[in-house]
Design an enzyme around this catalytic site. Structure first.
Site, short mmCIF file in Angstrom:
data_model
loop_
_atom_site.label_atom_id
_atom_site.label_comp_id
_atom_site.label_asym_id
_atom_site.label_seq_id
_atom_site.Cartn_x
_atom_site.Cartn_y
_atom_site.Cartn_z
N LYS A 157 0.86 -1.19 0.00
CA LYS A 157 0.00 0.00 0.00
C LYS A 157 0.89 1.23 0.00
O LYS A 157 1.83 1.33 0.78
CB LYS A 157 -0.88 0.01 1.27
CG LYS A 157 -1.85 1.18 1.33
CD LYS A 157 -3.12 0.92 0.58
CE LYS A 157 -3.93 2.16 0.28
NZ LYS A 157 -3.52 2.85 -0.99
N GLN A 172 7.19 4.13 3.99
CA GLN A 172 5.79 3.70 4.00
C GLN A 172 5.60 2.43 4.83
O GLN A 172 4.56 2.26 5.49
CB GLN A 172 5.32 3.47 2.55
CG GLN A 172 3.81 3.46 2.37
CD GLN A 172 3.22 4.85 2.27
OE1 GLN A 172 3.74 5.69 1.56
NE2 GLN A 172 2.12 5.09 2.94
N LYS A 208 5.46 3.58 8.42
CA LYS A 208 4.27 4.40 8.60
C LYS A 208 3.01 3.53 8.65
O LYS A 208 2.18 3.67 9.55
CB LYS A 208 4.16 5.38 7.43
CG LYS A 208 2.98 6.32 7.48
CD LYS A 208 2.68 6.99 6.13
CE LYS A 208 3.90 7.68 5.55
NZ LYS A 208 3.52 8.59 4.44
N LYS A 237 5.54 2.01 -3.00
CA LYS A 237 5.43 3.35 -3.61
C LYS A 237 5.69 3.16 -5.10
O LYS A 237 6.39 2.24 -5.51
CB LYS A 237 6.49 4.30 -3.04
CG LYS A 237 6.12 5.75 -3.15
CD LYS A 237 5.18 6.17 -2.03
CE LYS A 237 4.68 7.58 -2.16
NZ LYS A 237 4.01 8.00 -0.92
N GLY A 256 -2.73 8.26 -4.36
CA GLY A 256 -2.08 9.46 -4.87
C GLY A 256 -0.86 9.85 -4.06
O GLY A 256 -0.59 9.32 -2.98
N ASP A 257 -0.09 10.76 -4.61
CA ASP A 257 1.03 11.42 -3.93
C ASP A 257 1.28 12.68 -4.76
O ASP A 257 0.38 13.14 -5.48
CB ASP A 257 2.26 10.50 -3.84
CG ASP A 257 3.34 11.02 -2.88
OD1 ASP A 257 3.20 10.84 -1.67
OD2 ASP A 257 4.32 11.64 -3.35
N THR A 289 -4.76 13.42 5.17
CA THR A 289 -3.35 13.64 5.54
C THR A 289 -3.21 14.96 6.30
O THR A 289 -2.58 15.03 7.36
CB THR A 289 -2.46 13.62 4.29
OG1 THR A 289 -2.77 12.44 3.53
CG2 THR A 289 -0.99 13.60 4.67
N ASN A 346 -2.51 18.96 -2.05
CA ASN A 346 -3.49 18.26 -1.23
C ASN A 346 -3.22 18.40 0.27
O ASN A 346 -4.09 18.80 1.05
CB ASN A 346 -3.52 16.77 -1.64
CG ASN A 346 -4.35 15.94 -0.71
OD1 ASN A 346 -3.87 15.43 0.29
ND2 ASN A 346 -5.63 15.84 -0.99
N SER A 348 -6.99 5.68 3.65
CA SER A 348 -6.97 4.81 2.47
C SER A 348 -7.36 3.39 2.86
O SER A 348 -8.10 2.71 2.15
CB SER A 348 -5.56 4.76 1.86
OG SER A 348 -5.38 5.82 0.94
P1 NDP Z 1 0.58 17.74 -4.38
O1 NDP Z 1 1.09 17.36 -5.70
O2 NDP Z 1 -0.88 17.89 -4.17
O3 NDP Z 1 1.28 19.08 -3.86
C1 NDP Z 1 2.65 19.16 -3.77
C2 NDP Z 1 3.03 20.58 -3.40
O4 NDP Z 1 4.41 20.62 -3.07
C3 NDP Z 1 2.83 21.56 -4.54
O5 NDP Z 1 2.55 22.82 -4.00
C4 NDP Z 1 4.20 21.54 -5.22
O6 NDP Z 1 4.50 22.73 -5.95
C5 NDP Z 1 5.12 21.44 -4.04
N1 NDP Z 1 6.34 20.75 -4.45
C6 NDP Z 1 6.45 19.48 -4.92
N2 NDP Z 1 7.71 19.18 -5.24
C7 NDP Z 1 8.41 20.30 -4.97
C8 NDP Z 1 9.77 20.62 -5.06
N3 NDP Z 1 10.68 19.73 -5.53
N4 NDP Z 1 10.16 21.87 -4.67
C9 NDP Z 1 9.25 22.77 -4.21
N5 NDP Z 1 7.94 22.50 -4.09
C10 NDP Z 1 7.53 21.30 -4.45
O7 NDP Z 1 1.16 16.62 -3.37
P2 NDP Z 1 0.67 16.25 -1.91
O8 NDP Z 1 0.14 17.44 -1.20
O9 NDP Z 1 -0.15 15.03 -2.00
O10 NDP Z 1 2.06 15.79 -1.23
C11 NDP Z 1 2.88 16.70 -0.49
C12 NDP Z 1 3.79 15.89 0.41
O11 NDP Z 1 3.02 15.11 1.32
C13 NDP Z 1 4.72 14.90 -0.29
O12 NDP Z 1 5.92 14.79 0.43
C14 NDP Z 1 3.95 13.58 -0.16
O13 NDP Z 1 4.79 12.47 -0.26
C15 NDP Z 1 3.40 13.74 1.23
N6 NDP Z 1 2.24 12.92 1.59
C16 NDP Z 1 1.10 12.93 0.83
C17 NDP Z 1 0.03 12.17 1.21
C18 NDP Z 1 -1.27 12.22 0.48
O14 NDP Z 1 -2.23 11.61 0.96
N7 NDP Z 1 -1.38 12.92 -0.64
C19 NDP Z 1 0.07 11.28 2.39
C20 NDP Z 1 1.29 11.42 3.16
C21 NDP Z 1 2.32 12.19 2.75
P3 NDP Z 1 4.52 22.65 -7.56
O15 NDP Z 1 3.10 22.47 -7.95
O16 NDP Z 1 5.12 23.94 -7.99
O17 NDP Z 1 5.40 21.47 -7.93
O1 2IT Z 2 2.87 8.99 1.56
C1 2IT Z 2 1.73 8.53 1.75
O2 2IT Z 2 1.40 8.00 2.81
C2 2IT Z 2 0.76 8.65 0.66
N1 2IT Z 2 1.06 9.23 -0.37
C3 2IT Z 2 -0.61 8.02 0.79
C4 2IT Z 2 -0.56 6.56 0.49
C5 2IT Z 2 -1.89 5.88 0.41
O3 2IT Z 2 -1.87 4.69 0.02
O4 2IT Z 2 -2.92 6.46 0.73
#
Ligand code: NDP
Ligand code: 2IT
Length: 452
Positions: free
Chosen positions: A90, A111, A114, A126, A165-166, A209, A240, A384
């Site tokens: 997952k 992961q 976590k 992943k 997603g991520d 998250t 997100n 999830s």
């Molecule tokens: P999104 O794609 O929705 O948003 C990512 C954000 O981070 C955007 O604002 C993006 O800006 C910015 N960003 C990404 N890469 C870079 C970079 N290299 N330098 C500067 N800014 C950056 O992703 P999420 O919100 O889903 O994910 C954000 C973080 O949270 C990640 O580390 C992810 O692994 C983690 N995460 C996500 C989960 C989920 O459920 N979605 C669960 C647990 C952790 P831009 O658009 O300009 O690239």
């Molecule tokens: O980093 C993370 O925990 C995620 N991107 C969510 C993973 C998931 O299966 O919901």
């Protein structure tokens, strides 16, 4: 003298050259486990640490697709199936140009720990691609997703591996991926999470998250008889995780003042309120614009463009709490020192490994409340798993039910991590507690299953 853990780390380094982020994650986790493996020789005999650093399976594949102008593109697709000791693989899918094997191995490795902390039955994985969805049309994203799933579908399944997603993979991409999976297999199953509410998704999954990170911060603050009310909060990212962190912060009476993307950050000293957040959500999720536009829209705020340098000025803004929610290694040693000296008392990681090892060391040594990603952002994958449960019983739970379970899961993670940190002689060290607690659950299962 070189310890057993040092020698395992050295072997992992030899075997995985160039996989910078993966090696960083292993170097962060394994030293925390020294006392555990010293006390339990059976782990050493069974080479549990060595096994956990080797994915059970890695799938790498070609993703050909055609852009709007008719040009053919070839991207690389990946799925790292790291560990299935406690449940089906997952973890999310990341579409970003920086994606390569070492990045996804770090994310899959994190992961595993976590997912174990959530208390739910999910293994770790992943995946993703070096495809850059930014500036691509909806048609291009659809064609890419269909091509990606045309290979991935044979490696996943509701009892095998359940992606989500991520970065770069949100509701739109999950929709295209799910549609293609269903079309190829003729099965409507819970093979992906993060689905829409109308087609097998769970309430609160988009929020989970960010909400979970705020619940975790509340749990940490409660240990000091404090709360988020009235606290000024720095949030990075504007995707997100950042959006729903801000939403929950507003709801609990805190004052989020920043957001960022790869172009820079905005600072709004008056606070990002509900109306401004709605505008950001529309900007990012519908118009797919840039965060700099915020400063053109709202008086009193300013935009600071991203610039190379030894620190990010976002982390020098005086505040009480920080919620890094963009990406890995966004807080370096200098940033951490700036946060501490400007009075930040709580750092809660919404992103995965947003703090460099130097930064993390400073946070731990300073005694601030520091919630590492594998504990603080586990709410996303936890919901999830609740989505998987709902898919299995062909029922949908209410928003209130899911939110209540999310709160209770974040509270259990906090108690478990705190208790284990105290048991191993470092009360308040959530990094140590999270690494040991996650490890113990997976290692126990690996020994019991005895796969040799
Ligand atoms: P999104 O794609 O929705 O948003 C990512 C954000 O981070 C955007 O604002 C993006 O800006 C910015 N960003 C990404 N890469 C870079 C970079 N290299 N330098 C500067 N800014 C950056 O992703 P999420 O919100 O889903 O994910 C954000 C973080 O949270 C990640 O580390 C992810 O692994 C983690 N995460 C996500 C989960 C989920 O459920 N979605 C669960 C647990 C952790 P831009 O658009 O300009 O690239
Ligand atoms: O980093 C993370 O925990 C995620 N991107 C969510 C993973 C998931 O299966 O919901």
């Amino acid at each position: 003298m070189r310890t057993y853990v040092d020698s395992v780390i050295a072997a992992v380094e030899d075997k995985n050259p160039g996989e910078t982020e993966f090696l960083q994650a292993v170097r962060e986790v394994y030293p925390c486990l020294a006392a555990v493996v010293d006390a339990r020789p059976e782990y050493r005999r069974a080479k549990i640490l060595e096994r956990m650093a080797e994915p059970e399976r890695v799938i790498i594949f070609r993703v050909p697709w055609v852009d709007d102008a008719g040009e053919v593109h070839i991207n690389r697709g990946f799925r790292v199936q790291m560990n299935s000791a406690i449940g089906p693989y997952k973890g999310g899918l990341r579409f970003h140009p920086t994606v390569y094997l070492g990045l996804l191995k770090f994310l899959a490795f994190e992961q595993v720990f976590k997912n174990a902390l959530t208390t739910l039955p999910i293994g770790g994985a992943k995946g993703g691609s070096d495809f850059d969805p930014k500036h691509r049309s909806a048609g291009e994203v659809r064609r890419f997703c269909q091509s990606f799933m045309t290979e991935l579908y044979r490696h996943i399944g509701q009892f095998t591996d359940v992606p989500a997603g991520d970065i770069g993979v949100g509701a739109r991409e999950i929709g295209c991926l799910f549609g293609q999976y269903k079309r190829i297999t003729n099965q409507f199953s819970g093979v992906l999470t993060g689905k829409g509410l109308e087609w097998g998704g769970s309430a609160i999954r988009p929020e989970a998250t960010g909400y979970g990170a705020v619940y975790f911060a509340q749990e940490m603050l409660a240990t000091r008889r404090d709360s988020l009310e009235g606290k000024t909060c720095l949030v990075s990212g504007s995707g997100n995780v950042a959006q729903f962190t801000v939403e929950k912060l507003i709801e609990v009476g805190a004052r989020p003042v920043t957001l960022s993307d790869s172009g820079g950050f905005i600072h709004d000293p008056d606070g990002i309120d509900r109306e401004k957040l709605d505008w950001v959500m529309e900007l990012k999720n519908v118009r797919r614009g840039r965060i700099r536009q915020y400063a053109e829209q709202f008086r009193g705020s300013r935009f600071v463009p991203a610039a190379p340098g030894d620190s990010n000025p976002l982390w020098s803004i005086p505040a009480d709490c920080a919620f890094p929610s963009a990406t890995q290694n966004e807080i370096n040693g200098k940033d951490a020192a700036n946060l501490i000296s400007s009075g930040v008392a709580v750092v809660t990681e919404g992103a995965n490994m947003p703090t460099t090892p130097e930064g993390a060391e400073l946070f731990i040594a300073s005694g601030i409340l520091y919630g590492p990603g594998k504990a603080a952002n586990a709410g996303g994958v936890a919901v999830s798993c609740l989505e998987m449960a709902q898919d299995s019983e062909h029922l949908q739970w209410s928003r209130e039910q899911v939110d209540e379970r999310l709160r209770s899961i974040m509270s259990s993670i906090h108690s478990k991590v705190s208790a284990v940190a105290a048991e191993y002689g470092q009360p308040g060290n959530y990094v140590l507690g999270a690494n040991i607690a996650g490890f113990l659950r997976v290692a126990t299962a690996m020994l019991a299953e005895d796969v040799l």
